[in-house]
Motif scaffolding. Structure first.
Motif, PDB file in Angstrom:
ATOM      1  N   LYS A  24      -1.546  -8.478  -1.426  1.00 32.08           N
ATOM      2  CA  LYS A  24      -1.828  -7.628  -0.193  1.00 32.08           C
ATOM      3  C   LYS A  24      -1.692  -8.505   0.947  1.00 32.08           C
ATOM      4  CE  LYS A  24      -5.002  -4.132   1.411  1.00 32.08           C
ATOM      5  NZ  LYS A  24      -6.184  -3.325   1.270  1.00 32.08           N
ATOM      6  N   LYS A  28       1.289  -8.190   3.918  1.00 27.34           N
ATOM      7  CA  LYS A  28       0.738  -8.033   5.351  1.00 27.34           C
ATOM      8  C   LYS A  28       1.293  -9.025   6.070  1.00 27.34           C
ATOM      9  CE  LYS A  28      -3.500  -8.108   7.899  1.00 27.34           C
ATOM     10  NZ  LYS A  28      -4.785  -8.335   7.909  1.00 27.34           N
ATOM     11  N   ARG A  31       5.058  -7.803   6.513  1.00 22.72           N
ATOM     12  CA  ARG A  31       5.055  -6.910   7.493  1.00 22.72           C
ATOM     13  C   ARG A  31       5.168  -7.469   9.003  1.00 22.72           C
ATOM     14  NH1 ARG A  31       5.209  -1.982   5.913  1.00 22.72           N
ATOM     15  NH2 ARG A  31       4.462  -1.014   7.870  1.00 22.72           N
ATOM     16  N   LYS A  32       4.277  -8.495   8.962  1.00 25.98           N
ATOM     17  CA  LYS A  32       3.883  -9.049  10.288  1.00 25.98           C
ATOM     18  C   LYS A  32       5.223  -9.724  10.735  1.00 25.98           C
ATOM     19  CE  LYS A  32       0.596 -11.717  12.873  1.00 25.98           C
ATOM     20  NZ  LYS A  32      -0.485 -12.418  13.029  1.00 25.98           N
ATOM     21  N   PRO A  38       1.227  -2.628  10.976  1.00 24.45           N
ATOM     22  CA  PRO A  38       0.331  -3.014   9.999  1.00 24.45           C
ATOM     23  C   PRO A  38       0.231  -1.524   8.929  1.00 24.45           C
ATOM     24  CG  PRO A  38      -1.039  -3.600  11.427  1.00 24.45           C
ATOM     25  CD  PRO A  38       0.365  -2.998  12.193  1.00 24.45           C
TER      26      PRO A  38
END
Length: 63
Positions: A24, A28, A31-32, A38
């Motif tokens: 996870k 994250k 994606r950032k 988010p």
């Protein structure tokens, strides 16, 4: 009959939880770095956007 090894099962659950948490965090971070929002904001809430009114759908008939 064999005696269950609860400490082994607990350790396996802990390892699975740790692996999921690391995945996870990696997702994250990816994606950032890609500039995407988010996951909390990316998903559109379907229930909150369209409240259901039972009376409007004929849930109770007047009569």
């Amino acid at each position: 009959m064999a005696k269950p090894n609860y400490s082994f099962e607990k350790r396996q659950r802990e390892l699975a939880k740790k692996k999921k948490k690391e995945e996870k965090l990696q997702e994250k971070a990816a994606r950032k770095s890609a500039g995407l929002p988010p996951l909390d904001q990316a998903a559109e809430p379907t229930e909150a956007a369209a409240p259901v009114d039972d009376a409007a759908e004929g849930g109770k008939s007047a009569g």
